[in-house]
Design a protein around this motif. Structure first.
Motif, mmCIF file in Angstrom:
data_model
loop_
_atom_site.group_PDB
_atom_site.id
_atom_site.type_symbol
_atom_site.label_atom_id
_atom_site.label_comp_id
_atom_site.label_asym_id
_atom_site.label_seq_id
_atom_site.Cartn_x
_atom_site.Cartn_y
_atom_site.Cartn_z
ATOM 1 N N GLY A 99 0.805 -1.212 0.000
ATOM 2 C CA GLY A 99 0.000 0.000 0.000
ATOM 3 C C GLY A 99 0.842 1.268 0.000
ATOM 4 N N VAL A 100 1.947 1.242 0.734
ATOM 5 C CA VAL A 100 2.834 2.406 0.770
ATOM 6 C C VAL A 100 3.400 2.686 -0.610
ATOM 7 N N TRP A 101 3.828 1.637 -1.300
ATOM 8 C CA TRP A 101 4.358 1.827 -2.652
ATOM 9 C C TRP A 101 3.291 2.380 -3.598
ATOM 10 N N MET A 102 2.111 1.772 -3.554
ATOM 11 C CA MET A 102 1.057 2.219 -4.468
ATOM 12 C C MET A 102 0.614 3.638 -4.142
ATOM 13 N N GLN A 103 0.365 3.895 -2.859
ATOM 14 C CA GLN A 103 -0.108 5.209 -2.470
ATOM 15 C C GLN A 103 0.990 6.256 -2.610
ATOM 16 N N GLY A 104 2.235 5.841 -2.500
ATOM 17 C CA GLY A 104 3.326 6.774 -2.743
ATOM 18 C C GLY A 104 3.345 7.246 -4.189
ATOM 19 N N ILE A 105 3.125 6.308 -5.119
ATOM 20 C CA ILE A 105 3.037 6.682 -6.533
ATOM 21 C C ILE A 105 1.831 7.572 -6.781
ATOM 22 N N HIS A 106 0.721 7.228 -6.142
ATOM 23 C CA HIS A 106 -0.487 8.049 -6.260
ATOM 24 C C HIS A 106 -0.246 9.448 -5.684
ATOM 25 N N GLY A 107 0.510 9.506 -4.593
ATOM 26 C CA GLY A 107 0.830 10.803 -4.006
ATOM 27 C C GLY A 107 1.681 11.659 -4.922
ATOM 28 N N ILE A 108 2.624 11.017 -5.626
ATOM 29 C CA ILE A 108 3.445 11.760 -6.589
ATOM 30 C C ILE A 108 2.566 12.333 -7.689
ATOM 31 N N GLU A 109 1.577 11.553 -8.125
ATOM 32 C CA GLU A 109 0.631 12.045 -9.126
ATOM 33 C C GLU A 109 -0.056 13.328 -8.650
ATOM 34 N N HIS A 110 -0.478 13.334 -7.376
ATOM 35 C CA HIS A 110 -1.162 14.520 -6.858
ATOM 36 C C HIS A 110 -0.201 15.694 -6.665
ATOM 37 N N ILE A 111 1.046 15.404 -6.345
ATOM 38 C CA ILE A 111 2.033 16.489 -6.262
ATOM 39 C C ILE A 111 2.196 17.152 -7.625
ATOM 40 N N VAL A 112 2.316 16.324 -8.667
ATOM 41 C CA VAL A 112 2.483 16.854 -10.018
ATOM 42 C C VAL A 112 1.259 17.661 -10.441
ATOM 43 N N LEU A 113 0.061 17.145 -10.163
ATOM 44 C CA LEU A 113 -1.170 17.866 -10.504
ATOM 45 C C LEU A 113 -1.214 19.226 -9.808
ATOM 46 N N THR A 114 -0.896 19.221 -8.502
ATOM 47 C CA THR A 114 -0.969 20.457 -7.719
ATOM 48 C C THR A 114 0.085 21.463 -8.155
ATOM 49 N N VAL A 115 1.310 21.006 -8.343
ATOM 50 C CA VAL A 115 2.392 21.916 -8.726
ATOM 51 C C VAL A 115 2.139 22.505 -10.107
ATOM 52 N N SER A 116 1.620 21.703 -11.021
ATOM 53 C CA SER A 116 1.371 22.215 -12.376
ATOM 54 C C SER A 116 0.350 23.345 -12.359
ATOM 55 N N VAL A 117 -0.689 23.191 -11.537
ATOM 56 C CA VAL A 117 -1.688 24.262 -11.421
ATOM 57 C C VAL A 117 -1.080 25.477 -10.720
ATOM 58 N N ALA A 118 -0.321 25.233 -9.652
ATOM 59 C CA ALA A 118 0.285 26.339 -8.900
ATOM 60 C C ALA A 118 1.248 27.147 -9.761
ATOM 61 N N LEU A 119 1.902 26.491 -10.714
ATOM 62 C CA LEU A 119 2.860 27.187 -11.580
ATOM 63 C C LEU A 119 2.193 27.865 -12.771
ATOM 64 N N GLY A 120 0.874 27.749 -12.853
ATOM 65 C CA GLY A 120 0.154 28.503 -13.873
ATOM 66 C C GLY A 120 -0.317 27.733 -15.083
ATOM 67 N N ALA A 121 -0.250 26.384 -15.062
ATOM 68 C CA ALA A 121 -0.750 25.607 -16.193
ATOM 69 C C ALA A 121 -2.247 25.851 -16.362
ATOM 70 N N SER A 122 -2.702 25.877 -17.593
ATOM 71 C CA SER A 122 -4.120 26.124 -17.848
ATOM 72 C C SER A 122 -4.998 25.004 -17.323
ATOM 73 N N ARG A 123 -4.438 23.797 -17.235
ATOM 74 C CA ARG A 123 -5.128 22.669 -16.606
ATOM 75 C C ARG A 123 -4.089 21.753 -15.980
ATOM 76 N N ALA A 124 -4.513 20.981 -14.987
ATOM 77 C CA ALA A 124 -3.596 20.119 -14.249
ATOM 78 C C ALA A 124 -2.944 19.110 -15.179
ATOM 79 N N ILE A 125 -1.667 18.841 -14.937
ATOM 80 C CA ILE A 125 -0.897 17.913 -15.765
ATOM 81 C C ILE A 125 -0.530 16.699 -14.928
ATOM 82 N N GLY A 126 -0.891 15.523 -15.409
ATOM 83 C CA GLY A 126 -0.582 14.287 -14.705
ATOM 84 C C GLY A 126 -1.153 13.104 -15.455
ATOM 85 N N LEU A 127 -0.939 11.910 -14.907
ATOM 86 C CA LEU A 127 -1.470 10.708 -15.536
ATOM 87 C C LEU A 127 -2.987 10.748 -15.639
#
Length: 279
Positions: free
Chosen positions: A151-179
């Motif tokens: 679960g830690v491995w899977m949720q860790g990967i899922h957490g990275i996905e949410h970091i990428v989504l959040t950072v992309s929006v915070a940096l000004g992307a027109s829409r969230a970028i991620g898997l």
């Protein structure tokens, strides 16, 4: 019902209730990861009286957080089934938290929603890490630890996905970028809503299932876990002995069976006749 325009974003001004709720929710996540750090460090030394209970508390908070997080995804999937062409929907309490978190940058309407799901995922991840930590002192191969690590491995990967989504929006992307947005290639609309809603629903369904299995095995193996912290009651053993097969009952550890009746034992020993010949 309150919708997320285009997939991202909440509308309306944040109230004081929204702000307080958002702050408390973020503090919840921060407190859990602070507890993870303390427990990981303390588990390196001698057993301390508070380690076991603190680990149980960490796991409990993670379970409560994931129950709330998962029901949000269930609600979104349920709403999509009845409104497949509509923008994605969030529950009123999730909208409230999103508005509060969105005050970080009001020029990015979807930022609050991204921060909310990022926070929820890291609360869940901390709970899974708690299971890994509480089983660290137990001897033997524990199923609960195996499932929690998965679960830690899977949720860790899922957490990275949410970091990428959040950072992309915070940096000004027109829409969230991620898997879950096909790296921004899917334009806002029903296709993006469908893909993202079901992507995160399935990810959380699998993660919650792994958590449930880990908790089930943790309950079955609780005496082995308690033994590592010296928490067993008087007369209680770390593990229940496995039930022996009928033919094995009465045998000692070296395989001898003082109480068994061996048919061959009743036969008389052969007599030696001559040079090593038997009758």
């Amino acid at each position: 019902m309150q919708a997320m325009p285009g997939m991202p974003g909440m509308s309306g001004m944040a109230s004081s209730v929204d702000t307080v709720g958002a702050v408390l929710f973020i503090l919840w996540a921060v407190a859990m990861w602070a507890a993870v750090a303390v427990l990981a460090y303390a588990n390196r030394g001698v057993v301390r009286p508070w380690l076991y209970k603190a680990s149980v508390g960490l796991i409990g908070l993670g379970v409560v957080g994931q129950l709330g997080h998962f029901q949000e995804h269930v609600s979104q999937a349920g709403y999509w089934i009845t409104h497949p062409m509509s923008p994605a929907w969030m529950t009123p309490w999730a909208n409230s938290l999103s508005r509060g978190m969105g005050q970080i940058d009001t020029t990015k309407p979807s930022l609050g929603m991204e921060i909310l799901h990022l926070t929820g995922n890291f609360i869940f991840l901390a709970g899974l890490v708690g299971i890994v930590l509480i089983t660290k002192r137990a001897t033997g191969h524990l199923q609960s630890r195996k499932w929690a690590k998965m679960g830690v491995w899977m949720q860790g990967i899922h957490g990275i996905e949410h970091i990428v989504l959040t950072v992309s929006v915070a940096l000004g992307a027109s829409r969230a970028i991620g898997l879950s947005t096909w790296f921004g290639a899917i334009p806002p609309g029903p296709a993006l809503t469908t893909y993202r809603v079901w992507w995160h629903f399935v990810a959380n369904l699998i993660g919650t299932g792994i958590l449930a299995l880990s908790l089930y095995h943790l309950w079955r193996e609780k005496r082995a876990v308690k033994a590592g912290y010296g928490k067993l009651a008087e007369g209680e053993t770390p593990e229940q002995p496995a039930e022996q097969p009928a033919g094995a009952k009465g045998r000692t550890s070296d395989g001898a069976c003082p109480t068994c009746t061996d048919p061959s034992a009743s036969e008389p020993a052969p007599k030696l006749v001559g040079a090593g010949r038997t009758t």
